[in-house]
Design an enzyme around this catalytic site. Structure first.
Site, PDB file in Angstrom:
ATOM      1  N   SER A  27      14.677  -2.565   2.472  1.00 14.91           N
ATOM      2  CA  SER A  27      14.615  -2.182   1.060  1.00 14.91           C
ATOM      3  C   SER A  27      14.987  -0.724   0.896  1.00 14.91           C
ATOM      4  CB  SER A  27      13.194  -2.412   0.517  1.00 14.91           C
ATOM      5  OG  SER A  27      13.075  -1.980  -0.825  1.00 14.91           O
ATOM      6  N   ARG A  38      14.604  10.657 -11.185  1.00  8.51           N
ATOM      7  CA  ARG A  38      15.227   9.547 -11.897  1.00  8.51           C
ATOM      8  C   ARG A  38      15.683  10.068 -13.254  1.00  8.51           C
ATOM      9  NH1 ARG A  38      10.486   5.340  -9.882  1.00  8.51           N
ATOM     10  NH2 ARG A  38      10.968   5.619  -7.653  1.00  8.51           N
ATOM     11  N   LYS A  62       7.759  -1.790   4.556  1.00 11.08           N
ATOM     12  CA  LYS A  62       8.740  -1.866   3.470  1.00 11.08           C
ATOM     13  C   LYS A  62       9.513  -0.552   3.361  1.00 11.08           C
ATOM     14  CE  LYS A  62       9.175  -2.660  -1.525  1.00 11.08           C
ATOM     15  NZ  LYS A  62       9.713  -1.347  -1.970  1.00 11.08           N
ATOM     16  N   HIS A  78      14.106   0.535  -2.252  1.00 10.96           N
ATOM     17  CA  HIS A  78      13.349   0.765  -3.486  1.00 10.96           C
ATOM     18  C   HIS A  78      14.203   0.465  -4.719  1.00 10.96           C
ATOM     19  CE1 HIS A  78       9.207   2.451  -3.491  1.00 10.96           C
ATOM     20  NE2 HIS A  78       9.390   2.473  -4.787  1.00 10.96           N
ATOM     21  N   LEU A 128       0.814  -1.210   0.000  1.00 12.86           N
ATOM     22  CA  LEU A 128       0.000   0.000   0.000  1.00 12.86           C
ATOM     23  C   LEU A 128       0.849   1.262   0.000  1.00 12.86           C
ATOM     24  CD1 LEU A 128      -2.648   1.619   0.375  1.00 12.86           C
ATOM     25  CD2 LEU A 128      -2.424   1.215   2.842  1.00 12.86           C
ATOM     26  N   TYR A 129       0.580   2.140  -0.978  1.00 19.14           N
ATOM     27  CA  TYR A 129       1.002   3.532  -0.914  1.00 19.14           C
ATOM     28  C   TYR A 129      -0.194   4.328  -0.393  1.00 19.14           C
ATOM     29  CZ  TYR A 129       5.046   2.531  -3.912  1.00 19.14           C
ATOM     30  OH  TYR A 129       6.210   2.039  -4.433  1.00 19.14           O
ATOM     31  N   GLY A 155      12.626  -8.156  -7.827  1.00 17.02           N
ATOM     32  CA  GLY A 155      11.896  -7.066  -8.462  1.00 17.02           C
ATOM     33  C   GLY A 155      12.197  -6.961  -9.944  1.00 17.02           C
ATOM     34  N   ARG A 156      13.396  -6.488 -10.270  1.00 19.66           N
ATOM     35  CA  ARG A 156      13.733  -6.321 -11.682  1.00 19.66           C
ATOM     36  C   ARG A 156      13.707  -7.654 -12.425  1.00 19.66           C
ATOM     37  NH1 ARG A 156      16.954  -2.223  -9.307  1.00 19.66           N
ATOM     38  NH2 ARG A 156      16.652  -0.168 -10.295  1.00 19.66           N
TER      39      ARG A 156
END
Length: 369
Positions: free
Chosen positions: A244, A178, A222, A246, A142-143, A300-301
């Site tokens: 983490s 980014r 997280k 991110h 959740l964000y 993830g990736r």
């Protein structure tokens, strides 16, 4: 349709992939430059991203010999069920950028392989994913994009969908810059739909207390990256700490998660379980994290590369290859079960490669993709 179907007959099919290199090579061949750069890039100078790999590569194995490893078992038990591997597919934004099925495709692969899947709230709706894989170990991230009512409504959906876990992301009060995305003038579809970002900036320990006081569902935090915050999380009754950064896509110039992991494992001293992600690509990477004390390791990736390379079938094949690497690493270490792993099998060492998102794959030649 998976992204891999866009170029029919180009390279091996998912069942023909013989190494993780080939999956990544196929993904690079298929994905447009802006998607590839966004996937492999990090925040600003990408220092945190590189330190994730540097921290993993700075740990060497110390194998034991003359042990019976004729039967190696990688299974673990968490959330009241047996998992084939101590691995889960980490929450990764809008997965529909890599396959039209998005999270539903990924969770179907997780269900088929008997591992966990954590769905980002910025991805496919919970209800669609639950329908796609009703028996999977489904975890919901959740964000916070609204007030307490928003939180209650989302967790209500989580419970209605029979998810095993609610995971609150706590390392994203703002979105980092980014530079690869900026250079490409690229804004992902998922980010474009987000509203209420100010609520994430206002997130504090009161929301953690609200969730713990109201619901019995296990709570994961997280984005924990310090001993101090890990201890506060324990004091708040959190069930899992998710170490983490991110994937190096938020705070630049942070530490690698494998660098932080042993400190946090020691600080919580078994009072809570520990997840980790951040640069983990190979079976040997996962074994290192488990030996330090992690209970589950997120991919993830790697999930995204496989999704782009061939959808559900390619994710399953990726997991088969990771499993094979883990089995071989365990046997060569002289270990038969995950529970036998500890830090006696590890030793600090100087890395031998320049760290990057792809430094775990020396055979990759992106010029020919």
């Amino acid at each position: 349709m998976s992204a891999g179907e866009e170029i029919a007959g180009a390279g091996p099919t998912p069942s023909e992939f013989q190494s993780l290199h080939e999956i990544i090579q196929k993904a690079h061949q298929i994905l447009p430059k802006e998607k590839w750069d966004s996937l492999t890039g990090g925040a600003e100078t990408e220092t945190t991203l590189k330190r994730n790999r540097l921290a993993i590569d700075s740990v060497a194995f110390e194998p034991r010999v003359l042990r019976n490893v004729s039967a190696v078992d990688l299974s673990v038990e968490h959330f009241g069920r047996k998992l084939r591997l101590p691995v889960f597919l980490a929450p990764t934004g809008p997965l529909n950028l890599f396959d039209s099925g998005g999270g539903a495709t990924a969770v179907a692969a997780a269900q088929a392989f008997d591992i966990g899947h954590m769905l980002s709230s910025g991805c496919t709706p919970l209800e669609t994913v639950a329908k796609a894989a009703p028996s999977a170990l489904r975890m919901a991230q959740l964000y916070v994009r609204g007030n307490d009512t928003f939180v209650h409504e989302y967790i209500g959906r989580v419970l209605a969908c029979d998810c095993a876990v609610i995971c609150l992301t706590v390392d994203s009060p703002v979105l980092a810059r980014r530079d690869r995305d900026i250079a490409n003038r690229y804004r992902t579809a998922g980010l474009g739909k987000w509203t209420g970002l100010a609520h994430q900036a206002g997130l504090d320990w009161e929301t953690v207390k609200l969730i713990k006081d109201t619901y019995k569902i296990p709570l994961v935090l997280k984005g924990i990256a310090t001993v101090e915050d890990a201890r506060i999380a324990v004091d708040h009754g959190v069930d899992w700490i998710y170490v983490s950064n991110h994937g190096g896509r938020q705070l630049d110039h942070g530490r690698g998660t494998m660098d932080v992991l042993p400190e946090i494992v020691d600080a919580v001293a078994g009072q809570v379980k520990v997840m980790v992600d951040g640069g983990f690509c190979r079976g040997s990477d996962i074994i290192k994290a488990l030996a330090i004390g992690a209970d589950l390791v997120g991919l993830g990736r790697m999930q995204c590369y496989a999704l782009a390379a061939g959808g559900e079938a390619a994710i399953i094949r990726m997991l088969e290859l990771v499993e094979d690497e883990m089995l071989r690493s365990m046997a060569l270490l002289g270990v038969s079960t995950i529970g036998e792993l500890d830090r006696s099998y590890l030793h600090p060492a100087a890395p031998v490669t320049i760290p990057s998102a792809l430094s775990a794959f020396p055979l990759i030649d992106l010029r020919n993709s």
